[in-house]
Write an enzyme that holds these catalytic residues in place. Structure first.
Site, PDB file in Angstrom:
ATOM      1  N   HIS A 210       0.832  -1.215   0.000  1.00 30.63           N
ATOM      2  CA  HIS A 210       0.000   0.000   0.000  1.00 30.63           C
ATOM      3  C   HIS A 210       0.858   1.254   0.000  1.00 30.63           C
ATOM      4  CE1 HIS A 210       0.229   1.247   4.338  1.00 30.63           C
ATOM      5  NE2 HIS A 210       0.447  -0.037   4.549  1.00 30.63           N
ATOM      6  N   ASP A 225       5.739   2.277   7.121  1.00 33.17           N
ATOM      7  CA  ASP A 225       4.387   1.822   6.823  1.00 33.17           C
ATOM      8  C   ASP A 225       3.712   2.798   5.852  1.00 33.17           C
ATOM      9  OD1 ASP A 225       1.988   0.472   6.931  1.00 33.17           O
ATOM     10  OD2 ASP A 225       1.398   1.288   8.869  1.00 33.17           O
ATOM     11  N   GLU A 259      -5.330   1.458   1.996  1.00 32.05           N
ATOM     12  CA  GLU A 259      -5.203   0.226   2.799  1.00 32.05           C
ATOM     13  C   GLU A 259      -5.515   0.482   4.255  1.00 32.05           C
ATOM     14  OE1 GLU A 259      -2.810  -2.546   5.478  1.00 32.05           O
ATOM     15  OE2 GLU A 259      -2.733  -0.364   5.250  1.00 32.05           O
ATOM     16  N   GLU A 260      -5.081   1.632   4.757  1.00 28.59           N
ATOM     17  CA  GLU A 260      -5.175   1.901   6.188  1.00 28.59           C
ATOM     18  C   GLU A 260      -6.610   2.032   6.689  1.00 28.59           C
ATOM     19  OE1 GLU A 260      -2.782   1.686   8.141  1.00 28.59           O
ATOM     20  OE2 GLU A 260      -0.895   2.338   7.239  1.00 28.59           O
ATOM     21  N   ASP A 287       4.530  -5.176   3.082  1.00 31.75           N
ATOM     22  CA  ASP A 287       3.981  -4.119   3.933  1.00 31.75           C
ATOM     23  C   ASP A 287       4.846  -4.041   5.182  1.00 31.75           C
ATOM     24  OD1 ASP A 287       2.534  -2.344   5.424  1.00 31.75           O
ATOM     25  OD2 ASP A 287       0.612  -3.382   5.243  1.00 31.75           O
ATOM     26  N   HIS A 364       2.109   4.582  12.379  1.00 35.54           N
ATOM     27  CA  HIS A 364       0.857   5.293  12.654  1.00 35.54           C
ATOM     28  C   HIS A 364       1.084   6.505  13.557  1.00 35.54           C
ATOM     29  CE1 HIS A 364      -1.992   1.687  11.603  1.00 35.54           C
ATOM     30  NE2 HIS A 364      -1.059   1.909  10.689  1.00 35.54           N
TER      31      HIS A 364
END
Length: 398
Positions: A210, A225, A259-260, A287, A364
């Site tokens: 992603h 990420d 994707e998230e 990923d 994140h």
């Protein structure tokens, strides 16, 4: 998802009470173990927790608003280390149908001939051609966007940059074309580089990860990420050109949007391939590849993946990337885009940067930067995954 038991049906709670009129209602499926943490997060925001509309085995479907997806994603990361850890659907009917077991992957009908190691010239060339500075450069470029959130302008710009970058790498190759896969429900497109097979163009191998990052309201560099996964296989594109590798099967490199927020881009793309009868013979997902958090270099995720192809990945590492170590790990419910392909009935694998519970603790957050990679400010760990992906493309593409 292979055990069949009767559906447990519940009344569906309205969600309009805690969302704006232009905030679309969607449905998500998630592991039933996540319901209580999601309810706690909703309570902190002053939102009512919607009642489940459907539950089966250990998976539950609930209605949510689009604006709540980011909060759910944070819960999945903080409580379960899952990314995203849930799947988003446009309709209740689509969500309900997702609980019906997918057919066995079509790849199994091809037998062991698919997973042979008989193309060492191409594999060794590409494994030897990938370099750390090139991988690091792509991570740096992707992480330079303030955020790559799927509804943001910078998220769209990041996708457009990636398409242009891939097109530049592929320039001069008439069998390579970089395109955008647009999604009607949100702004950010997915990016696809297609290398048309010379002999079996209708047999397709997918390598993806992603391109979005998680936050809509703050800085979200997403260096690990998942700029790292994108960078790992972007370097394989360059190596294919450098080695003049022209696969017999078609290879599709895909950077997935959204994707998230529930694997939305990859689900739409995998569904498109299934509904159009496209023969995808194997899928490799990258990923998070640049944080060495475990003693073993690679965590082979064994849930929501194909066991036969996972064995093939292990054999690739042993044969073409000696010195790289691996172990098995589990990820939890639908933790990345490989689950979209698995749910669509295709064989998928995901080699991860570590045992899942020991992956990058900074994702994140605003601290998901190259400086926080392990080792810091380098792409040496991500390079290992470039080598794995290069070997995969060489052997699956033959």
């Amino acid at each position: 998802m292979k055990r069949l038991i009767p559906f447990a049906l519940f009344l569906m709670s309205p969600t309009a009470a805690f969302a704006g009129a232009d905030d679309r209602e969607l449905w998500i499926s998630l592991g039933s173990d996540a319901l209580a943490p999601v309810a706690e997060a909703f309570a902190r925001e002053g939102w009512a927790m919607p009642a489940a509309s459907l539950a089966k085995d250990d998976v539950t479907v609930i209605p949510v608003r689009e604006s709540q997806l980011e909060s759910i994603a944070h819960v999945m990361h903080e409580k379960f280390n899952r990314c995203a850890g849930f799947v988003t659907y446009e309709s209740l009917d689509e969500a309900e149908k997702s609980l019906v077991p997918a057919p066995e992957p079509r790849v199994e009908t091809l037998g062991p001939a698919l997973y042979t190691l008989t193309n060492p010239t191409a594999a060794n060339c590409m494994v030897g051609a990938v370099t750390e500075p090139n991988v690091r450069s792509t991570i740096t470029s992707m992480a330079a966007y303030t955020t790559r959130y799927y509804t943001s302008t910078s998220g769209v710009n990041a996708a457009n940059w990636l398409r242009s970058h891939w097109a530049t790498l592929a320039s001069g190759r008439t069998d390579m074309a970089a395109t955008l896969f647009t999604h009607a429900a949100w702004a950010q497109p997915s990016v696809v580089l297609t290398v048309t097979g010379s002999t079996f163009p209708n047999e397709v191998v997918v390598v993806g990860g992603h391109l979005d990052s998680t936050s809509s309201g703050s800085t979200a560099p997403g260096a690990d990420d998942n700029a790292s996964g994108i960078a790992s296989f972007t370097e394989v594109i360059r190596a294919m050109v450098a080695c003049d590798y022209r696969p017999q099967r078609t290879i599709k490199f895909i950077g997935y949007a959204a994707e998230e927020v529930g694997l939305r881009g990859s689900k739409e793309i995998a569904t498109y391939h299934r509904n159009n009868g496209i023969n995808v013979v194997g899928v490799l997902q990258l990923d998070m590849t640049n944080y060495k958090g475990s003693t073993a270099d690679v965590g082979i995720v064994t849930d929501y993946t194909n066991a036969t192809q996972n064995t093939f990945i292990r054999n690739l590492i042993t044969t073409y990337v000696p010195g790289v170590t691996y172990t098995n790990t589990t990820c939890g419910y639908a933790c990345s885009d490989h689950a979209s392909w698995t749910n669509a009935g295709f064989a998928a694998s995901i080699p991860h940067e570590a045992v899942v519970s020991q992956g990058n603790p900074y994702i994140h957050t605003v601290n998901d930067t190259l400086a926080r990679s392990n080792p810091p400010n380098m792409a040496t760990h991500a390079l290992k995954f470039s080598k794995i992906a290069g070997a995969y493309v060489a052997e699956m593409g033959k």
